[in-house]
Design an enzyme around this catalytic site. Structure first.
Site, PDB file in Angstrom:
ATOM      1  N   ARG A 112      74.607  -4.232  13.920  1.00  0.00           N
ATOM      2  CA  ARG A 112      74.096  -4.631  15.245  1.00  0.00           C
ATOM      3  C   ARG A 112      75.252  -5.085  16.111  1.00  0.00           C
ATOM      4  O   ARG A 112      76.283  -5.538  15.609  1.00  0.00           O
ATOM      5  CB  ARG A 112      73.055  -5.731  15.107  1.00  0.00           C
ATOM      6  CG  ARG A 112      73.499  -7.055  14.473  1.00  0.00           C
ATOM      7  CD  ARG A 112      74.217  -7.992  15.384  1.00  0.00           C
ATOM      8  NE  ARG A 112      74.342  -9.343  14.823  1.00  0.00           N
ATOM      9  CZ  ARG A 112      75.252 -10.214  15.184  1.00  0.00           C
ATOM     10  NH1 ARG A 112      76.167  -9.887  16.063  1.00  0.00           N
ATOM     11  NH2 ARG A 112      75.287 -11.429  14.664  1.00  0.00           N
ATOM     12  N   GLU A 211      68.898 -14.439  21.040  1.00  0.00           N
ATOM     13  CA  GLU A 211      70.141 -15.211  21.214  1.00  0.00           C
ATOM     14  C   GLU A 211      71.046 -14.578  22.277  1.00  0.00           C
ATOM     15  O   GLU A 211      71.710 -15.272  23.046  1.00  0.00           O
ATOM     16  CB  GLU A 211      70.865 -15.316  19.876  1.00  0.00           C
ATOM     17  CG  GLU A 211      72.181 -16.057  19.958  1.00  0.00           C
ATOM     18  CD  GLU A 211      72.837 -16.238  18.606  1.00  0.00           C
ATOM     19  OE1 GLU A 211      72.117 -16.423  17.601  1.00  0.00           O
ATOM     20  OE2 GLU A 211      74.075 -16.199  18.540  1.00  0.00           O
ATOM     21  N   ARG A 215      70.313  -7.174  21.558  1.00  0.00           N
ATOM     22  CA  ARG A 215      70.886  -6.942  20.242  1.00  0.00           C
ATOM     23  C   ARG A 215      70.536  -5.498  19.930  1.00  0.00           C
ATOM     24  O   ARG A 215      69.348  -5.157  19.819  1.00  0.00           O
ATOM     25  CB  ARG A 215      70.285  -7.879  19.186  1.00  0.00           C
ATOM     26  CG  ARG A 215      70.793  -9.319  19.271  1.00  0.00           C
ATOM     27  CD  ARG A 215      72.221  -9.418  18.728  1.00  0.00           C
ATOM     28  NE  ARG A 215      72.812 -10.726  18.914  1.00  0.00           N
ATOM     29  CZ  ARG A 215      72.847 -11.685  17.986  1.00  0.00           C
ATOM     30  NH1 ARG A 215      72.268 -11.495  16.809  1.00  0.00           N
ATOM     31  NH2 ARG A 215      73.458 -12.808  18.237  1.00  0.00           N
ATOM     32  N   ARG A 295      74.951 -13.993   3.385  1.00  0.00           N
ATOM     33  CA  ARG A 295      73.725 -14.613   3.907  1.00  0.00           C
ATOM     34  C   ARG A 295      72.586 -14.322   2.950  1.00  0.00           C
ATOM     35  O   ARG A 295      72.686 -13.457   2.080  1.00  0.00           O
ATOM     36  CB  ARG A 295      73.354 -14.043   5.290  1.00  0.00           C
ATOM     37  CG  ARG A 295      74.347 -14.373   6.379  1.00  0.00           C
ATOM     38  CD  ARG A 295      73.845 -13.937   7.760  1.00  0.00           C
ATOM     39  NE  ARG A 295      74.840 -14.239   8.782  1.00  0.00           N
ATOM     40  CZ  ARG A 295      74.675 -14.077  10.093  1.00  0.00           C
ATOM     41  NH1 ARG A 295      73.531 -13.599  10.537  1.00  0.00           N
ATOM     42  NH2 ARG A 295      75.613 -14.376  10.950  1.00  0.00           N
ATOM     43  N   GLU A 300      70.362 -15.288   8.674  1.00  0.00           N
ATOM     44  CA  GLU A 300      71.180 -16.495   8.679  1.00  0.00           C
ATOM     45  C   GLU A 300      70.360 -17.721   8.304  1.00  0.00           C
ATOM     46  O   GLU A 300      69.214 -17.858   8.709  1.00  0.00           O
ATOM     47  CB  GLU A 300      71.767 -16.679  10.077  1.00  0.00           C
ATOM     48  CG  GLU A 300      72.800 -17.751  10.095  1.00  0.00           C
ATOM     49  CD  GLU A 300      73.733 -17.597  11.271  1.00  0.00           C
ATOM     50  OE1 GLU A 300      73.282 -17.142  12.321  1.00  0.00           O
ATOM     51  OE2 GLU A 300      74.909 -17.952  11.100  1.00  0.00           O
TER      52      GLU A 300
HETATM   53  P1  ADP Z   1      71.832 -11.107  13.146  1.00  0.00           P
HETATM   54  O1  ADP Z   1      71.977  -9.851  12.432  1.00  0.00           O
HETATM   55  O2  ADP Z   1      71.413 -10.911  14.539  1.00  0.00           O
HETATM   56  O3  ADP Z   1      73.068 -11.938  13.014  1.00  0.00           O
HETATM   57  P2  ADP Z   1      70.084 -12.422  11.146  1.00  0.00           P
HETATM   58  O4  ADP Z   1      71.104 -12.813  10.138  1.00  0.00           O
HETATM   59  O5  ADP Z   1      69.091 -13.464  11.530  1.00  0.00           O
HETATM   60  O6  ADP Z   1      70.670 -11.995  12.555  1.00  0.00           O
HETATM   61  O7  ADP Z   1      69.333 -11.138  10.618  1.00  0.00           O
HETATM   62  C1  ADP Z   1      68.318 -10.549  11.351  1.00  0.00           C
HETATM   63  C2  ADP Z   1      67.371  -9.730  10.511  1.00  0.00           C
HETATM   64  O8  ADP Z   1      68.026  -8.566  10.055  1.00  0.00           O
HETATM   65  C3  ADP Z   1      66.870 -10.450   9.272  1.00  0.00           C
HETATM   66  O9  ADP Z   1      65.507 -10.141   9.062  1.00  0.00           O
HETATM   67  C4  ADP Z   1      67.700  -9.838   8.179  1.00  0.00           C
HETATM   68  O10 ADP Z   1      67.077  -9.876   6.908  1.00  0.00           O
HETATM   69  C5  ADP Z   1      67.817  -8.422   8.668  1.00  0.00           C
HETATM   70  N1  ADP Z   1      68.959  -7.707   8.077  1.00  0.00           N
HETATM   71  C6  ADP Z   1      70.267  -8.013   8.166  1.00  0.00           C
HETATM   72  N2  ADP Z   1      71.013  -7.130   7.493  1.00  0.00           N
HETATM   73  C7  ADP Z   1      70.152  -6.223   6.939  1.00  0.00           C
HETATM   74  C8  ADP Z   1      70.297  -5.075   6.131  1.00  0.00           C
HETATM   75  N3  ADP Z   1      71.502  -4.636   5.745  1.00  0.00           N
HETATM   76  N4  ADP Z   1      69.175  -4.408   5.774  1.00  0.00           N
HETATM   77  C9  ADP Z   1      67.943  -4.821   6.163  1.00  0.00           C
HETATM   78  N5  ADP Z   1      67.745  -5.895   6.926  1.00  0.00           N
HETATM   79  C10 ADP Z   1      68.828  -6.590   7.322  1.00  0.00           C
HETATM   80  C1  CIR Z   2      75.441 -22.784  13.388  1.00  0.00           C
HETATM   81  O1  CIR Z   2      76.317 -23.391  13.987  1.00  0.00           O
HETATM   82  O2  CIR Z   2      75.273 -22.834  12.170  1.00  0.00           O
HETATM   83  C2  CIR Z   2      74.501 -21.920  14.205  1.00  0.00           C
HETATM   84  N1  CIR Z   2      74.659 -22.273  15.598  1.00  0.00           N
HETATM   85  C3  CIR Z   2      74.815 -20.431  13.987  1.00  0.00           C
HETATM   86  C4  CIR Z   2      76.256 -20.060  14.138  1.00  0.00           C
HETATM   87  C5  CIR Z   2      76.517 -18.581  13.985  1.00  0.00           C
HETATM   88  N2  CIR Z   2      76.849 -18.310  12.651  1.00  0.00           N
HETATM   89  C6  CIR Z   2      77.760 -17.452  12.188  1.00  0.00           C
HETATM   90  O3  CIR Z   2      78.384 -17.745  11.183  1.00  0.00           O
HETATM   91  N3  CIR Z   2      77.935 -16.313  12.815  1.00  0.00           N
END
Ligand code: ADP
Ligand code: CIR
Length: 343
Positions: A112, A211, A215, A295, A300
């Site tokens: 993403r 956020e 995205r 993660r 996250e």
């Molecule tokens: P971001 O990718 O925007 O940093 P998150 O860590 O919150 O945010 O992840 C967003 C969503 O994407 C969550 O539901 C996570 O489980 C899913 N996700 C992340 N990586 C993968 C992957 N490789 N395959 C499937 N789902 C994924």
């Molecule tokens: C934090 O400070 O934990 C949240 N505001 C998320 C920060 C983003 N995390 C990351 O490692 N990319």
């Protein structure tokens, strides 16, 4: 505003770098959009378990509050004040054959990028009218996508709870009520102005006004990293012909959270490494070597389930998109080799 009280156990970058001297220099400043230091640090002040703890209100925040943001950017990305960011979105420069062609370890791959609309405040400082305007212009741009990228926009407002929960559980949609985003002001007027666009197969998705204002996401089952990257790049290029993105030569793509600056890219796999995970020290030695972040399975601040982890590039600024994906591809190859070697 008084200097915040951080408890002893607080280990965020905010409590490390917001010294009383930095606080005094910045506490009365305001960007042209009216964004203050108090707003920038509220998430980290309220959530003492934050890793970082700060959010920007607009591109100007990164300049105005530089004595705080620059130290955090340097510590997170290893990127200095004078450095310039470089972009490379050419899939031909990526050397990433599927690290798991038999499908024994990698469940899925997702890449993403975050994007925000040029000359708009970020979600932390945006008004309801501006947010609605972002939503309509992004949706208009997305409606022109063709072929594999063509799909539909599903606004959160009016979406039934079951459909929303299913999209979240299946890893397609952002969760609701995140406390880090809440305290950053990113959830104001929820759910108005938010939504998700996706194609029929849910291999291409766009989150609107979470956020970041966009995205842009490419994902699929298995470990074909190059295919996922190629689809993402095609989508980014199409969308930016309609929606102008906020970018500068120093910080790259401007995002709400300083960890996302630059490429704003997170390339991840969901990968089963149950044996390796029994020895967290060896697991972490590999992820550190390749600049990867671990993660949990629901994103996250979530936990692993069944030995499956979300492994992604940690660095996003001062390296190109190709290098960010390469970090992940090389690291995942090393993780699979380590898992195979364990009996
Ligand atoms: P971001 O990718 O925007 O940093 P998150 O860590 O919150 O945010 O992840 C967003 C969503 O994407 C969550 O539901 C996570 O489980 C899913 N996700 C992340 N990586 C993968 C992957 N490789 N395959 C499937 N789902 C994924
Ligand atoms: C934090 O400070 O934990 C949240 N505001 C998320 C920060 C983003 N995390 C990351 O490692 N990319």
């Amino acid at each position: 505003m008084q200097y915040p009280i951080f408890p002893k156990e607080c280990s965020s970058m905010l409590c490390k770098y917001l010294t009383p001297e930095v606080f005094d220099r910045l506490k009365d400043l305001k960007t042209a959009n009216g964004f203050t230091l108090e707003q920038a640090i509220n998430s980290g002040v309220q959530n003492i378990d934050s890793g970082i703890g700060v959010y920007a209100g607009d591109e100007e925040s990164y300049e105005l509050f530089a004595p705080l943001f620059d130290t955090i950017i340097e510590a997170y990305h290893g990127f200095g004040k004078e450095d310039k960011h470089q972009s490379n979105l050419n899939p031909n420069d990526l050397n990433a054959p599927n690290p798991d062609p038999e499908g024994n370890y990698i469940v899925s791959t997702r890449i993403r990028v975050g994007r925000n609309v040029d000359n708009m405040p970020l979600g932390t400082a945006i008004s309801k009218e501006q947010r609605d305007q972002v939503e309509s212009s992004v949706v208009e741009g997305l409606s022109r996508l063709k072929g594999e990228l063509s799909g539909r926009y599903y606004p959160l407002l009016g979406m039934d709870k079951e459909a929303q929960d299913a999209l979240i559980k299946d890893h397609f949609l952002f969760k609701e009520g995140d406390r880090f985003l809440d305290t950053a002001g990113l959830n104001r007027d929820w759910p108005a102005g938010r939504g998700i666009y996706h194609n029929n197969d849910k291999t291409f998705l766009v989150w609107v006004n979470e956020e970041d204002q966009l995205r842009i996401i490419s994902m699929q089952k298995g470990g074909d990293i190059k295919e996922v990257f190629t689809r993402l790049v095609n989508a980014i290029k199409r969308i930016e012909t309609r929606v102008p993105f906020s970018y500068n030569d120093h910080l790259g793509y401007i995002t709400s959270c300083p960890t996302n600056l630059g490429t704003a890219m997170r390339a991840s796999v969901h990968i089963a490494v149950p044996k390796l995970a029994k020895d967290m020290e060896s697991f972490k030695a590999i992820t550190d070597k390749y600049h990867l972040q671990i993660r949990g399975i629901h994103g996250e601040h979530s936990e692993s389930e069944g030995g499956i982890y979300d492994i992604s590039n940690r660095r996003r600024l001062g390296i190109t998109e190709v290098e960010a994906v390469q970090d992940m591809a090389d690291g995942v190859t090393a993780l699979i080799a380590a898992e195979k070697a364990l009996v």
